[in-house]
Design a protein around this motif. Sequence first.
Motif, mmCIF file in Angstrom:
data_model
loop_
_atom_site.group_PDB
_atom_site.id
_atom_site.type_symbol
_atom_site.label_atom_id
_atom_site.label_comp_id
_atom_site.label_asym_id
_atom_site.label_seq_id
_atom_site.Cartn_x
_atom_site.Cartn_y
_atom_site.Cartn_z
ATOM 1 N N ASP A 71 -10.322 -36.095 17.157
ATOM 2 C CA ASP A 71 -10.786 -37.361 17.529
ATOM 3 C C ASP A 71 -10.666 -38.343 16.309
ATOM 4 O OD1 ASP A 71 -13.757 -39.011 18.598
ATOM 5 O OD2 ASP A 71 -11.701 -39.204 19.203
ATOM 6 N N THR A 72 -10.043 -39.364 16.574
ATOM 7 C CA THR A 72 -9.720 -40.202 15.667
ATOM 8 C C THR A 72 -9.507 -41.640 15.940
ATOM 9 O OG1 THR A 72 -8.770 -40.848 13.274
ATOM 10 C CG2 THR A 72 -7.315 -39.864 14.977
ATOM 11 N N SER A 73 -9.850 -42.842 15.603
ATOM 12 C CA SER A 73 -9.398 -44.136 15.863
ATOM 13 C C SER A 73 -8.453 -44.690 15.069
ATOM 14 C CB SER A 73 -10.696 -45.090 15.671
ATOM 15 O OG SER A 73 -11.313 -45.167 14.137
ATOM 16 N N GLU A 74 -7.794 -43.659 13.996
ATOM 17 C CA GLU A 74 -6.626 -44.132 13.118
ATOM 18 C C GLU A 74 -5.250 -43.757 13.694
ATOM 19 O OE1 GLU A 74 -7.115 -45.358 10.282
ATOM 20 O OE2 GLU A 74 -9.458 -45.414 10.142
ATOM 21 N N SER A 75 -4.491 -44.562 13.318
ATOM 22 C CA SER A 75 -3.182 -44.206 13.836
ATOM 23 C C SER A 75 -2.138 -43.645 12.762
ATOM 24 C CB SER A 75 -2.520 -45.845 14.192
ATOM 25 O OG SER A 75 -2.265 -46.317 13.193
ATOM 26 N N ASN A 76 -2.397 -43.708 11.632
ATOM 27 C CA ASN A 76 -1.568 -43.184 10.453
ATOM 28 C C ASN A 76 -2.453 -41.790 9.994
ATOM 29 O OD1 ASN A 76 0.879 -43.202 9.193
ATOM 30 N ND2 ASN A 76 0.374 -45.031 8.223
ATOM 31 N N TYR A 77 -1.846 -40.623 10.247
ATOM 32 C CA TYR A 77 -2.422 -39.476 9.812
ATOM 33 C C TYR A 77 -1.711 -38.250 9.903
ATOM 34 C CZ TYR A 77 -3.052 -39.083 15.078
ATOM 35 O OH TYR A 77 -3.049 -38.963 16.432
ATOM 36 N N TYR A 78 -1.978 -37.281 9.468
ATOM 37 C CA TYR A 78 -1.211 -35.893 9.495
ATOM 38 C C TYR A 78 -2.163 -34.779 10.028
ATOM 39 C CZ TYR A 78 1.459 -38.061 5.673
ATOM 40 O OH TYR A 78 2.243 -39.137 4.947
ATOM 41 N N LEU A 79 -1.567 -33.994 10.739
ATOM 42 C CA LEU A 79 -2.111 -32.671 11.157
ATOM 43 C C LEU A 79 -1.301 -31.349 10.693
ATOM 44 C CD1 LEU A 79 -2.137 -33.878 14.727
ATOM 45 C CD2 LEU A 79 -4.247 -33.492 13.352
ATOM 46 N N PHE A 80 -2.222 -30.558 10.446
ATOM 47 C CA PHE A 80 -1.719 -29.195 9.696
ATOM 48 C C PHE A 80 -2.442 -27.907 10.029
ATOM 49 C CE2 PHE A 80 -0.696 -31.403 5.641
ATOM 50 C CZ PHE A 80 -1.466 -32.609 5.638
ATOM 51 N N TRP A 81 -1.478 -27.014 10.031
ATOM 52 C CA TRP A 81 -2.221 -25.502 10.700
ATOM 53 C C TRP A 81 -1.948 -24.848 9.260
ATOM 54 C CZ3 TRP A 81 -4.756 -23.581 14.485
ATOM 55 C CH2 TRP A 81 -4.734 -24.301 15.838
ATOM 56 N N TYR A 82 -3.313 -24.234 8.930
ATOM 57 C CA TYR A 82 -3.345 -23.271 7.696
ATOM 58 C C TYR A 82 -3.553 -21.900 8.291
ATOM 59 C CZ TYR A 82 -3.186 -26.917 3.984
ATOM 60 O OH TYR A 82 -2.878 -27.986 3.128
ATOM 61 N N LYS A 83 -3.018 -21.043 7.305
ATOM 62 C CA LYS A 83 -3.213 -19.422 7.700
ATOM 63 C C LYS A 83 -4.168 -19.047 6.804
ATOM 64 C CE LYS A 83 -0.568 -15.255 7.882
ATOM 65 N NZ LYS A 83 0.706 -14.654 7.907
ATOM 66 N N GLN A 84 -5.068 -18.193 7.239
ATOM 67 C CA GLN A 84 -5.783 -17.415 6.097
ATOM 68 C C GLN A 84 -6.138 -16.184 6.423
ATOM 69 O OE1 GLN A 84 -10.053 -18.029 5.764
ATOM 70 N NE2 GLN A 84 -9.944 -18.286 3.601
ATOM 71 N N PRO A 85 -5.086 -15.153 5.634
ATOM 72 C CA PRO A 85 -4.711 -13.536 5.984
ATOM 73 C C PRO A 85 -6.097 -13.126 5.555
ATOM 74 C CG PRO A 85 -3.531 -14.485 4.288
ATOM 75 C CD PRO A 85 -3.754 -15.519 4.823
#
Lengths: 116, 114
Positions: free
Chosen positions: B26-40
Amino acid sequence: DAGITQSPRYKITETGRQVTLMCHQTWSHSYMFWYRQDLGHGLRLIYYSAAADITDKGEVPDGYVVSRSKTENFPLTLESATRSQTSVYFCASSDPSGTAHYNEQFFGPGTRLTVL
Amino acid sequence: AQTVTQSQPEMSVQEAETVTLSCTYDTSESNYYLFWYKQPPSRQMILVIRQEAYKQQNATENRFSVNFQKAAKSFSLKISDSQLGDTAMYFCAFGLRANSKLTFGKGITLSVRP
């Protein structure tokens, strides 16, 4: 060693003691971060720094102190450790000015801290 | 403030099959990044994939791809041909372009069965 390192990797301390966790990065990244990882909470930001001598609070700063006199180092101090601070602590760095990695954060190996 | 929700705490998949991990934000911003991180189990945090919000094309990295639905604020990770080495905790994370802070979800534990 190149990259981002944390020391110690494991630490056991007692309630009320002062503990300092060290973080060192060799990339000259401007931003550095401290997170704690607890079951059911994911990673929560404690403090971050945009550059040397610039620090700011994150989501859970109470009980912690940071400093950043040099770009490459970002120590985290627990001034009087409590049992609730038992956790795994991660340091991370990023370089938003770089063209390759944008906001990607690079993480250290973590420090497992136990407060008895 | 931004929030990231990973509602499934655990998932299991058979080796060689495909699995999808869900994430909403959830955000009201329009300029952003999304990530998936893995933790073995080694505890090391490893970047799996990154999506820039202004790009409509879904990111892919080998067996990993995302389904980015900006209007729905959804960012799921698809792992194809699952391997035993994919067993790990996976975190979804949100970052604003304006600063470098990341907000993480609570994570999902993925187990790949032989």
